[in-house]
Design an enzyme around this catalytic site. Sequence first.
Site, PDB file in Angstrom:
ATOM      1  N   ASN A 150      -6.240  14.637  11.915  1.00 59.58           N
ATOM      2  CA  ASN A 150      -5.677  16.056  11.092  1.00 59.58           C
ATOM      3  C   ASN A 150      -4.234  16.128  11.021  1.00 59.58           C
ATOM      4  O   ASN A 150      -3.489  16.223  12.011  1.00 59.58           O
ATOM      5  CB  ASN A 150      -6.428  17.219  11.938  1.00 59.58           C
ATOM      6  CG  ASN A 150      -5.893  18.529  11.390  1.00 59.58           C
ATOM      7  OD1 ASN A 150      -5.185  18.622  10.559  1.00 59.58           O
ATOM      8  ND2 ASN A 150      -6.134  19.632  12.224  1.00 59.58           N
ATOM      9  N   TRP A 151      -3.737  15.957   9.964  1.00 57.13           N
ATOM     10  CA  TRP A 151      -2.257  15.908   9.800  1.00 57.13           C
ATOM     11  C   TRP A 151      -1.776  17.346  10.021  1.00 57.13           C
ATOM     12  O   TRP A 151      -0.240  17.342  10.049  1.00 57.13           O
ATOM     13  CB  TRP A 151      -1.668  15.030   8.505  1.00 57.13           C
ATOM     14  CG  TRP A 151      -2.142  13.555   8.553  1.00 57.13           C
ATOM     15  CD1 TRP A 151      -2.909  13.065   9.270  1.00 57.13           C
ATOM     16  CD2 TRP A 151      -1.983  12.795   7.269  1.00 57.13           C
ATOM     17  NE1 TRP A 151      -3.241  11.622   8.946  1.00 57.13           N
ATOM     18  CE2 TRP A 151      -2.530  11.602   7.663  1.00 57.13           C
ATOM     19  CE3 TRP A 151      -1.372  12.824   6.122  1.00 57.13           C
ATOM     20  CZ2 TRP A 151      -2.559  10.392   6.993  1.00 57.13           C
ATOM     21  CZ3 TRP A 151      -1.298  11.718   5.493  1.00 57.13           C
ATOM     22  CH2 TRP A 151      -1.668  10.590   5.791  1.00 57.13           C
ATOM     23  N   LYS A 152      -2.301  18.145   9.846  1.00 60.54           N
ATOM     24  CA  LYS A 152      -1.732  19.590  10.047  1.00 60.54           C
ATOM     25  C   LYS A 152      -0.727  20.094   8.865  1.00 60.54           C
ATOM     26  O   LYS A 152      -0.667  19.349   7.868  1.00 60.54           O
ATOM     27  CB  LYS A 152      -1.488  19.876  11.254  1.00 60.54           C
ATOM     28  CG  LYS A 152      -2.631  19.702  12.541  1.00 60.54           C
ATOM     29  CD  LYS A 152      -2.484  20.265  13.960  1.00 60.54           C
ATOM     30  CE  LYS A 152      -3.437  19.990  14.838  1.00 60.54           C
ATOM     31  NZ  LYS A 152      -3.334  20.533  16.059  1.00 60.54           N
ATOM     32  N   HIS A 171     -11.108  25.509  12.500  1.00 54.75           N
ATOM     33  CA  HIS A 171      -9.830  25.130  13.214  1.00 54.75           C
ATOM     34  C   HIS A 171      -9.319  26.066  14.131  1.00 54.75           C
ATOM     35  O   HIS A 171      -8.985  27.425  13.614  1.00 54.75           O
ATOM     36  CB  HIS A 171      -8.634  24.161  12.646  1.00 54.75           C
ATOM     37  CG  HIS A 171      -7.891  23.328  13.467  1.00 54.75           C
ATOM     38  ND1 HIS A 171      -6.881  23.943  14.392  1.00 54.75           N
ATOM     39  CD2 HIS A 171      -7.936  22.422  13.949  1.00 54.75           C
ATOM     40  CE1 HIS A 171      -6.413  22.925  15.073  1.00 54.75           C
ATOM     41  NE2 HIS A 171      -7.141  22.023  14.751  1.00 54.75           N
ATOM     42  N   GLU A 201      -6.255  26.849  15.177  1.00 51.21           N
ATOM     43  CA  GLU A 201      -5.038  27.154  14.398  1.00 51.21           C
ATOM     44  C   GLU A 201      -5.533  28.366  13.444  1.00 51.21           C
ATOM     45  O   GLU A 201      -4.682  29.327  13.146  1.00 51.21           O
ATOM     46  CB  GLU A 201      -4.158  26.187  14.063  1.00 51.21           C
ATOM     47  CG  GLU A 201      -3.643  25.368  15.278  1.00 51.21           C
ATOM     48  CD  GLU A 201      -3.391  23.772  15.109  1.00 51.21           C
ATOM     49  OE1 GLU A 201      -3.344  23.387  13.922  1.00 51.21           O
ATOM     50  OE2 GLU A 201      -3.501  23.376  16.337  1.00 51.21           O
ATOM     51  N   GLU A 232     -13.143  21.619  20.073  1.00 46.40           N
ATOM     52  CA  GLU A 232     -11.640  21.252  20.389  1.00 46.40           C
ATOM     53  C   GLU A 232     -11.444  22.403  21.294  1.00 46.40           C
ATOM     54  O   GLU A 232     -11.156  23.641  20.722  1.00 46.40           O
ATOM     55  CB  GLU A 232     -10.891  21.322  19.098  1.00 46.40           C
ATOM     56  CG  GLU A 232     -11.175  20.295  18.101  1.00 46.40           C
ATOM     57  CD  GLU A 232     -10.007  19.947  17.221  1.00 46.40           C
ATOM     58  OE1 GLU A 232      -9.597  19.004  17.113  1.00 46.40           O
ATOM     59  OE2 GLU A 232      -9.498  20.893  16.541  1.00 46.40           O
ATOM     60  N   GLY A 256      -2.648  19.889  21.534  1.00 46.96           N
ATOM     61  CA  GLY A 256      -1.493  19.940  21.190  1.00 46.96           C
ATOM     62  C   GLY A 256      -0.409  20.139  22.695  1.00 46.96           C
ATOM     63  O   GLY A 256       0.616  20.400  22.732  1.00 46.96           O
ATOM     64  N   SER A 276      -5.438  16.656  22.392  1.00 44.51           N
ATOM     65  CA  SER A 276      -4.624  15.635  22.909  1.00 44.51           C
ATOM     66  C   SER A 276      -5.352  14.008  23.100  1.00 44.51           C
ATOM     67  O   SER A 276      -5.133  13.435  24.169  1.00 44.51           O
ATOM     68  CB  SER A 276      -4.244  16.064  24.446  1.00 44.51           C
ATOM     69  OG  SER A 276      -3.421  17.451  24.232  1.00 44.51           O
ATOM     70  N   GLY A 315      -5.071  15.050  16.230  1.00 42.36           N
ATOM     71  CA  GLY A 315      -3.876  15.717  15.760  1.00 42.36           C
ATOM     72  C   GLY A 315      -2.514  14.947  15.981  1.00 42.36           C
ATOM     73  O   GLY A 315      -2.333  13.975  15.172  1.00 42.36           O
ATOM     74  N   GLY A 316      -1.649  15.142  17.033  1.00 44.35           N
ATOM     75  CA  GLY A 316      -0.470  14.568  16.780  1.00 44.35           C
ATOM     76  C   GLY A 316      -0.543  12.939  17.137  1.00 44.35           C
ATOM     77  O   GLY A 316       0.401  12.347  16.284  1.00 44.35           O
TER      78      GLY A 316
HETATM   79  P1  13P Z   1      -3.773  17.169  18.990  1.00 41.32           P
HETATM   80  O1  13P Z   1      -4.498  15.797  18.987  1.00 41.32           O
HETATM   81  O2  13P Z   1      -2.271  17.177  18.632  1.00 41.32           O
HETATM   82  O3  13P Z   1      -4.054  17.870  20.606  1.00 41.32           O
HETATM   83  O4  13P Z   1      -4.467  18.098  17.872  1.00 41.32           O
HETATM   84  C1  13P Z   1      -5.979  18.091  18.122  1.00 41.32           C
HETATM   85  C2  13P Z   1      -6.318  18.837  17.019  1.00 41.32           C
HETATM   86  O5  13P Z   1      -6.081  20.030  16.726  1.00 41.32           O
HETATM   87  C3  13P Z   1      -7.149  18.171  15.988  1.00 41.32           C
HETATM   88  O6  13P Z   1      -7.514  18.977  14.793  1.00 41.32           O
END
Ligand code: 13P
Length: 268
Positions: free
Chosen positions: A24-26, A113, A115, A185, A191, A231, A252-253
């Site tokens: 997920n590149w956000k 998600h 967020e 999640e 994050g 994470s 994510g990251g």
């Molecule tokens: P991180 O891997 O940065 O914690 O993010 C997870 C995430 O929100 C994937 O959708």
Amino acid sequence: MAGWILKSVILKNTPMRTKIVAGNWKMNLNRDESLQLILDISTAIQQHDLKGNRVMVFPPFVTIGYVMDSGNRDHRIEVGAQNMHQEESGAYTGEVAAKMLSNMGVNSVILGHSERREYFNETDSLLKQKVDTARSNGLEVVFCFGEKLDERNAGNHFDVVERQLGEALFHLPGDAFETIVLAYEPVWAIGTGMTATPDQAQEMHAFIRKTLANRYSESLSNKVSILYGGSVKPDNATEIFGKPDVDGGLIGGASLKANDFVAIVKAL
Ligand code: 13P
């Protein structure tokens, strides 16, 4: 002989869940950076036998088309969307409809998600509508859910997850789950670098499967892929993915760095 037949019948009827690593590149990477990343990931996994596992990336809307059409993309890497609007079309300035995505060849969309829930007030009932719209447009849903830290500390994490699943998904018929991927999640792990332990992930994934079995059936619950997100990094992926009810990860990251993402793909 009878034993052999029994064993082969059991094996035949044991569903092999698809394993998935999804990035997920956000709201990251411009067009050039996205094209570079898909090139780097593609180059690095070119020789890797995915053994039927799926690899997916979810760029922002504006770069989906570039990533998808890039001649450098390893075509085994699927490209999805991070969100969509619940209505079919209309006067919703700035929004994107499901059929725009499906018309581009996008097959999957992330919904729910944390967020989106947190910053864009997406509720369980809105997500139910989004899930229905995605499905009626032929999109696979990667449905995210998970508890916040205070909910876990209060011991409410199972109730929260059961409610999130129930309100957005449990109106669906069982066969809908052929095109739904679940992604647990925990919000406190996203994050933050504070990943759930492999045992915490396993405990929740087993609970999710039990919840699906209670609502639908044991066999359905054994067919649904449940990803863990929060994470995930190259150094913890192997242990988390090694748990029996964890079918991969939503990253994510670490999905923004080709080396890390590919290491996680290889950990499957
Ligand atoms: P991180 O891997 O940065 O914690 O993010 C997870 C995430 O929100 C994937 O959708």
